[in-house]
Design a protein around this motif. Structure first.
Motif, PDB file in Angstrom:
ATOM      1  N   ARG A 126      40.283  -1.598   8.090  1.00  0.00           N
ATOM      2  CA  ARG A 126      41.765  -0.781   7.172  1.00  0.00           C
ATOM      3  C   ARG A 126      43.143  -0.832   8.077  1.00  0.00           C
ATOM      4  O   ARG A 126      42.572  -0.842   9.717  1.00  0.00           O
ATOM      5  N   PRO A 127      44.802  -0.418   8.379  1.00  0.00           N
ATOM      6  CA  PRO A 127      45.142   0.016   8.719  1.00  0.00           C
ATOM      7  C   PRO A 127      44.801   0.989  10.228  1.00  0.00           C
ATOM      8  O   PRO A 127      44.747   1.735   9.124  1.00  0.00           O
ATOM      9  N   ALA A 128      45.336   1.008  10.864  1.00  0.00           N
ATOM     10  CA  ALA A 128      44.826   2.319  11.730  1.00  0.00           C
ATOM     11  C   ALA A 128      46.042   2.600  12.603  1.00  0.00           C
ATOM     12  O   ALA A 128      46.750   1.382  13.888  1.00  0.00           O
ATOM     13  N   GLU A 129      46.621   3.939  12.945  1.00  0.00           N
ATOM     14  CA  GLU A 129      47.673   3.945  13.832  1.00  0.00           C
ATOM     15  C   GLU A 129      47.753   5.651  14.867  1.00  0.00           C
ATOM     16  O   GLU A 129      46.216   6.430  13.709  1.00  0.00           O
ATOM     17  N   ARG A 130      47.599   5.276  15.741  1.00  0.00           N
ATOM     18  CA  ARG A 130      47.724   6.737  15.970  1.00  0.00           C
ATOM     19  C   ARG A 130      49.351   6.811  17.173  1.00  0.00           C
ATOM     20  O   ARG A 130      49.496   6.343  17.528  1.00  0.00           O
ATOM     21  N   THR A 131      49.315   8.019  17.195  1.00  0.00           N
ATOM     22  CA  THR A 131      51.001   9.041  18.055  1.00  0.00           C
ATOM     23  C   THR A 131      50.623   9.595  19.300  1.00  0.00           C
ATOM     24  O   THR A 131      50.039  10.545  18.800  1.00  0.00           O
ATOM     25  N   LEU A 132      50.781   9.140  20.788  1.00  0.00           N
ATOM     26  CA  LEU A 132      50.173  11.037  21.268  1.00  0.00           C
ATOM     27  C   LEU A 132      52.207  10.309  22.246  1.00  0.00           C
ATOM     28  O   LEU A 132      52.843   8.964  22.650  1.00  0.00           O
ATOM     29  N   ARG A 133      51.913  11.615  23.128  1.00  0.00           N
ATOM     30  CA  ARG A 133      52.966  11.941  24.148  1.00  0.00           C
ATOM     31  C   ARG A 133      52.752  11.533  25.425  1.00  0.00           C
ATOM     32  O   ARG A 133      51.674  12.523  25.354  1.00  0.00           O
ATOM     33  N   TYR A 134      53.239  11.425  26.308  1.00  0.00           N
ATOM     34  CA  TYR A 134      52.681  11.148  27.686  1.00  0.00           C
ATOM     35  C   TYR A 134      53.518  11.200  28.364  1.00  0.00           C
ATOM     36  O   TYR A 134      55.163  11.197  28.243  1.00  0.00           O
ATOM     37  N   LEU A 135      53.902  13.015  29.005  1.00  0.00           N
ATOM     38  CA  LEU A 135      54.702  13.465  29.671  1.00  0.00           C
ATOM     39  C   LEU A 135      54.591  13.645  30.951  1.00  0.00           C
ATOM     40  O   LEU A 135      53.504  13.660  31.425  1.00  0.00           O
ATOM     41  N   GLY A 148      54.244  14.104  34.859  1.00  0.00           N
ATOM     42  CA  GLY A 148      52.970  16.068  35.033  1.00  0.00           C
ATOM     43  C   GLY A 148      53.063  16.807  36.728  1.00  0.00           C
ATOM     44  O   GLY A 148      54.653  16.514  36.383  1.00  0.00           O
ATOM     45  N   PRO A 149      52.673  17.488  37.033  1.00  0.00           N
ATOM     46  CA  PRO A 149      52.652  18.166  37.875  1.00  0.00           C
ATOM     47  C   PRO A 149      53.032  17.591  39.345  1.00  0.00           C
ATOM     48  O   PRO A 149      53.653  18.315  39.557  1.00  0.00           O
ATOM     49  N   SER A 150      52.006  16.442  39.396  1.00  0.00           N
ATOM     50  CA  SER A 150      52.692  15.750  40.191  1.00  0.00           C
ATOM     51  C   SER A 150      53.564  14.463  40.258  1.00  0.00           C
ATOM     52  O   SER A 150      53.230  14.293  39.371  1.00  0.00           O
ATOM     53  N   ARG A 151      54.163  14.258  41.496  1.00  0.00           N
ATOM     54  CA  ARG A 151      54.991  12.951  40.977  1.00  0.00           C
ATOM     55  C   ARG A 151      53.763  11.693  41.107  1.00  0.00           C
ATOM     56  O   ARG A 151      52.665  11.511  41.315  1.00  0.00           O
ATOM     57  N   GLY A 152      54.369  11.145  39.758  1.00  0.00           N
ATOM     58  CA  GLY A 152      53.551   9.759  39.058  1.00  0.00           C
ATOM     59  C   GLY A 152      52.868  10.313  37.879  1.00  0.00           C
ATOM     60  O   GLY A 152      51.607   9.065  37.523  1.00  0.00           O
ATOM     61  N   THR A 153      51.895  11.236  38.054  1.00  0.00           N
ATOM     62  CA  THR A 153      51.095  11.958  37.178  1.00  0.00           C
ATOM     63  C   THR A 153      51.784  12.525  35.378  1.00  0.00           C
ATOM     64  O   THR A 153      52.942  11.645  35.160  1.00  0.00           O
ATOM     65  N   ALA A 154      50.513  12.119  34.440  1.00  0.00           N
ATOM     66  CA  ALA A 154      51.120  12.891  33.031  1.00  0.00           C
ATOM     67  C   ALA A 154      50.385  13.840  32.329  1.00  0.00           C
ATOM     68  O   ALA A 154      49.084  13.494  32.961  1.00  0.00           O
ATOM     69  N   GLU A 155      50.519  14.477  31.759  1.00  0.00           N
ATOM     70  CA  GLU A 155      50.440  14.840  30.770  1.00  0.00           C
ATOM     71  C   GLU A 155      50.255  14.172  29.376  1.00  0.00           C
ATOM     72  O   GLU A 155      51.366  13.830  28.671  1.00  0.00           O
ATOM     73  N   VAL A 156      49.493  13.939  28.861  1.00  0.00           N
ATOM     74  CA  VAL A 156      49.426  13.060  27.051  1.00  0.00           C
ATOM     75  C   VAL A 156      48.986  14.561  27.058  1.00  0.00           C
ATOM     76  O   VAL A 156      48.340  15.720  26.996  1.00  0.00           O
ATOM     77  N   ARG A 157      49.652  14.368  25.143  1.00  0.00           N
ATOM     78  CA  ARG A 157      49.656  15.695  24.136  1.00  0.00           C
ATOM     79  C   ARG A 157      49.362  14.884  22.984  1.00  0.00           C
ATOM     80  O   ARG A 157      50.474  13.680  23.143  1.00  0.00           O
TER      81      ARG A 157
END
Length: 147
Positions: A64-73, A75-84
């Protein structure tokens, strides 16, 4: 260089198009599934990346087809990310400055523990171990940068 490839800027590293291969194992039942597709990390207005994954998931012989969407913002330190999640709820943090990161995401009674490893400039992997009253899963995803 050690076993992992350090990434000083996770958003810069992830930007672009990746081929995705994921295995899913249900440790309780022994069932196995597979996802194959593409993930695109495109620019988000205001900074960060929009992660859009699409492909085909095969489980118990059914495709079956599958998909997802996330946001990578950023992060608090240089070069990091917060994933939502797509709706803005927090998912996990991400810091690949050493080439490896372990993070947790509690979800109701289940605990998702993710291990992210960067193998080189064009390959990285995630392993999510999911444990809870109704789940006992291992999801292993390999990403290969597309030209």
């Amino acid at each position: 260089m050690g076993e992992f490839w350090p990434v000083p800027d996770v958003l810069g590293y992830l930007a672009g198009r990746w081929r995705v291969e994921r295995s899913v194992r249900d440790l309780a039942s022994g069932d196995e599934g597979r996802f194959e597709g593409t993930t695109v990390f495109g620019s988000l207005e205001g900074g960060g990346l929009l992660h859009e994954e699409s492909g085909t998931f095969v489980w118990q012989g059914v495709s079956r087809p599958a998909e997802r969407t996330l946001r990578y913002l950023p992060g608090p330190s240089r070069g990091t990310a917060e994933v939502r999640f797509a709706d803005g709820r927090p998912f996990h943090d991400l810091d690949l400055t050493t080439g490896r990161h372990v993070t947790d995401h509690p979800c109701s009674a289940d605990l998702y523990r993710g291990e992210f490893t960067v193998l080189d400039a064009d390959h990285w992997r995630t392993v999510w171990r999911v444990r809870g009253p109704a789940k006992d899963l291992v999801l292993t995803t390999d990403y290969t940068r597309e030209a």
